[in-house]
Motif scaffolding. Structure first.
Motif, PDB file in Angstrom:
ATOM      1  N   GLY A  74      -8.127  66.034 -85.193  1.00 32.13           N
ATOM      2  CA  GLY A  74      -8.361  65.626 -86.617  1.00 32.13           C
ATOM      3  C   GLY A  74      -6.974  64.840 -86.416  1.00 32.13           C
TER       4      GLY A  74
ATOM      5  N   HIS B 209      -6.260  60.723 -85.515  1.00 33.49           N
ATOM      6  CA  HIS B 209      -6.976  60.601 -86.687  1.00 33.49           C
ATOM      7  C   HIS B 209      -7.278  58.902 -86.872  1.00 33.49           C
ATOM      8  CE1 HIS B 209      -2.128  60.256 -86.840  1.00 33.49           C
ATOM      9  NE2 HIS B 209      -2.492  59.076 -88.066  1.00 33.49           N
TER      10      HIS B 209
ATOM     11  N   ILE C 269     -11.578  56.854 -84.317  1.00 36.93           N
ATOM     12  CA  ILE C 269     -12.464  57.532 -85.048  1.00 36.93           C
ATOM     13  C   ILE C 269     -13.563  57.605 -83.343  1.00 36.93           C
ATOM     14  CG2 ILE C 269     -15.045  57.468 -86.271  1.00 36.93           C
ATOM     15  CD1 ILE C 269     -13.494  56.173 -88.282  1.00 36.93           C
TER      16      ILE C 269
ATOM     17  N   LEU D 127     -12.225  59.900 -81.437  1.00 31.74           N
ATOM     18  CA  LEU D 127     -11.852  61.469 -82.215  1.00 31.74           C
ATOM     19  C   LEU D 127     -13.265  62.391 -82.354  1.00 31.74           C
ATOM     20  CD1 LEU D 127     -10.848  62.386 -86.072  1.00 31.74           C
ATOM     21  CD2 LEU D 127     -12.979  62.585 -85.054  1.00 31.74           C
ATOM     22  N   ARG D 128     -14.352  61.477 -82.068  1.00 37.30           N
ATOM     23  CA  ARG D 128     -16.163  61.907 -82.310  1.00 37.30           C
ATOM     24  C   ARG D 128     -15.868  62.346 -80.760  1.00 37.30           C
ATOM     25  NH1 ARG D 128     -20.494  61.931 -83.661  1.00 37.30           N
ATOM     26  NH2 ARG D 128     -20.627  60.915 -85.677  1.00 37.30           N
TER      27      ARG D 128
ATOM     28  N   ALA E 198     -17.448  67.495 -84.917  1.00 42.60           N
ATOM     29  CA  ALA E 198     -16.897  65.539 -85.406  1.00 42.60           C
ATOM     30  C   ALA E 198     -16.970  65.915 -86.323  1.00 42.60           C
ATOM     31  CB  ALA E 198     -18.308  64.997 -84.470  1.00 42.60           C
TER      32      ALA E 198
ATOM     33  N   TYR F 100     -13.108  64.671 -88.751  1.00 42.21           N
ATOM     34  CA  TYR F 100     -13.305  63.808 -89.182  1.00 42.21           C
ATOM     35  C   TYR F 100     -13.019  63.590 -91.024  1.00 42.21           C
ATOM     36  CZ  TYR F 100     -14.214  58.570 -90.934  1.00 42.21           C
ATOM     37  OH  TYR F 100     -14.515  57.351 -91.682  1.00 42.21           O
TER      38      TYR F 100
ATOM     39  N   ALA G 111      -9.239  63.968 -91.102  1.00 41.38           N
ATOM     40  CA  ALA G 111      -8.883  62.596 -90.268  1.00 41.38           C
ATOM     41  C   ALA G 111      -8.118  62.205 -91.852  1.00 41.38           C
ATOM     42  CB  ALA G 111      -9.344  62.088 -88.989  1.00 41.38           C
TER      43      ALA G 111
ATOM     44  N   ASN H 136     -17.365  57.321 -96.712  1.00 42.11           N
ATOM     45  CA  ASN H 136     -17.479  57.589 -95.553  1.00 42.11           C
ATOM     46  C   ASN H 136     -17.492  58.227 -94.341  1.00 42.11           C
ATOM     47  OD1 ASN H 136     -14.825  55.674 -94.855  1.00 42.11           O
ATOM     48  ND2 ASN H 136     -13.832  56.322 -96.473  1.00 42.11           N
ATOM     49  N   LEU H 137     -17.867  59.604 -94.712  1.00 40.52           N
ATOM     50  CA  LEU H 137     -18.140  61.072 -94.030  1.00 40.52           C
ATOM     51  C   LEU H 137     -19.980  60.551 -94.085  1.00 40.52           C
ATOM     52  CD1 LEU H 137     -16.876  64.250 -95.623  1.00 40.52           C
ATOM     53  CD2 LEU H 137     -16.369  62.530 -93.842  1.00 40.52           C
TER      54      LEU H 137
ATOM     55  N   PHE I 135     -20.754  58.716 -90.472  1.00 43.17           N
ATOM     56  CA  PHE I 135     -19.938  58.319 -89.899  1.00 43.17           C
ATOM     57  C   PHE I 135     -20.713  59.718 -88.897  1.00 43.17           C
ATOM     58  CE2 PHE I 135     -18.076  62.380 -87.483  1.00 43.17           C
ATOM     59  CZ  PHE I 135     -16.964  62.094 -86.525  1.00 43.17           C
TER      60      PHE I 135
END
Ligand code: F2R
Ligand code: MG
Ligand code: MG
Length: 303
Positions: free
Chosen positions: A126, A130, A133, A136-137, A158, A162, A165, A184-185, A188
């Motif tokens: 993360g 950051h 995305i 990151l995933r 993941a 996130y 981040a 946001n989460l 995602f």
């Protein structure tokens, strides 16, 4: 200190402190323990988080074969850290010649593990990615696949990466908005169980009834019963690192792991200065963990 550097260090030190605080409560029911007896000794959560950081630093990015070897080396040096059954079985398979991305697929009758082990150690990912995305995933899931093949275990990793981040990138001089953090989460995640839990997190934000929190979010060893609970613990006490991690570990259940994940998010938000000195000073291998965070910060600056 540079604010981003402080947040990198706060994240990894915060994660280790959450693990160490929760260690004595793993498997307990709700408690109201204070922190006077902080021993500073952490468990497999931090041991594996260190392995993720060491490998990312040495390879300047993700290399699955290398990270698997680092996990195995670290485990063989300190197998008494409180590992669950899955990772050591994977390590034995890899040592006997099974490829690093294949061994974990053989666990739990071929379903793979949805335990929270891939998420508890993912904070360095993360931090390092950051700003990206998609990467990151990709890396959060790839590091997870070394030990956890089930898609719910990987989605948990993941999501936790996130959350770290996002917390890292928030400017604390502005008012913090938990609703936009959660939006946001929710955007995602791919799996319904995580989307459902994140809706519950929002509903429970002002809930005083911890039994209801545990009943609805969970506090178990499964990734979907612990990552959302850690996110909740951070949001419930977003103004204070101390309050967030004490809330998390006092929920009991998988307390070291929910403590570690809460500590990573809260530490990434507040930075190292917000973590009580009595905890920092008593933490096992504090200087080593700080150095890893600094090196990740140096590498991230170059990306
Ligand atoms: N191992 C522990 N705690 C046990 C007590 C330790 C003791 N206090 C001591 O000090 O020795 N904690 C650590 O393990 C958790 C992370 O586990 P991880 O790495 O995900 O392991 P695993 O084995 O893959 O999964 C854990 C359990 O989840 C259930 N499970 C997973 N996938 C499943 C599936 N597909 N079907 C059915 N069950 C599945 C199993 O019960 C697994 O054993 C952290 O809490 C860390 O602190
Ligand atoms: Mg543990
Ligand atoms: Mg645990």
């Amino acid at each position: 200190m540079d604010s981003l550097k402080s947040k990198f260090i706060g994240c990894l030190i915060g994660s280790a402190i959450g693990d160490a605080l929760g260690r004595r409560f793993e498997g307990h029911w709700l408690s109201d323990a204070l922190d006077q007896e902080f021993m500073g000794r952490w468990t497999d959560d931090t041991h594996m988080m260190i392995g993720v950081a060491e490998s990312l630093i040495e390879m300047k990015g993700f290399d699955g074969e290398h990270m698997a070897r680092v996990f195995i080396r670290n485990y063989e040096m300190e197998p008494w850290r409180g590992y669950a059954s899955g990772p050591p079985r994977v390590f034995r398979m890899i040592k006997s010649g099974v490829r690093w991305a294949e061994a974990s697929k053989r666990l739990f009758g071929g379903a793979g593990s949805y335990g929270n082990g891939a998420a508890m150690r993912v904070a360095p990912v993360g931090l390092l990615y950051h700003h990206d995305i998609a990467k990151l995933r990709e890396v959060a899931e790839a590091q997870g696949k070394i030990t956890h093949a089930h898609e719910l275990g990987l989605e948990g990793a993941a999501l936790q990466a996130y959350a770290v981040a996002l917390a890292l990138q928030i400017d604390r001089s502005f008012d913090f908005d938990p609703h936009s953090f959660l939006a946001n989460l929710r955007n995602f995640v791919h799996h319904e169980i995580y989307r459902f839990k994140l809706v519950k997190v929002e509903e429970l934000l002002s809930c005083e009834d911890r039994k209801r929190v545990v009943r609805e979010l969970g506090h178990g060893i499964e990734a979907f019963n612990s990552v959302p609970t850690a996110i909740y613990s951070f949001l419930r006490h977003s103004r204070s690192f101390q309050d967030a991690v004490l809330y998390a570990v006092n929920l009991g259940g998988d307390a070291d792991t929910i403590g570690a994940m809460t500590g990573a998010i809260s530490g990434a938000y507040h930075g190292i200065e917000a973590i009580p000195e009595r905890w920092r000073n008593g933490l096992e291998r504090k200087d080593d963990i700080e150095k890893l965070a600094e090196k990740l910060w140096e590498i991230a600056k170059g990306f």
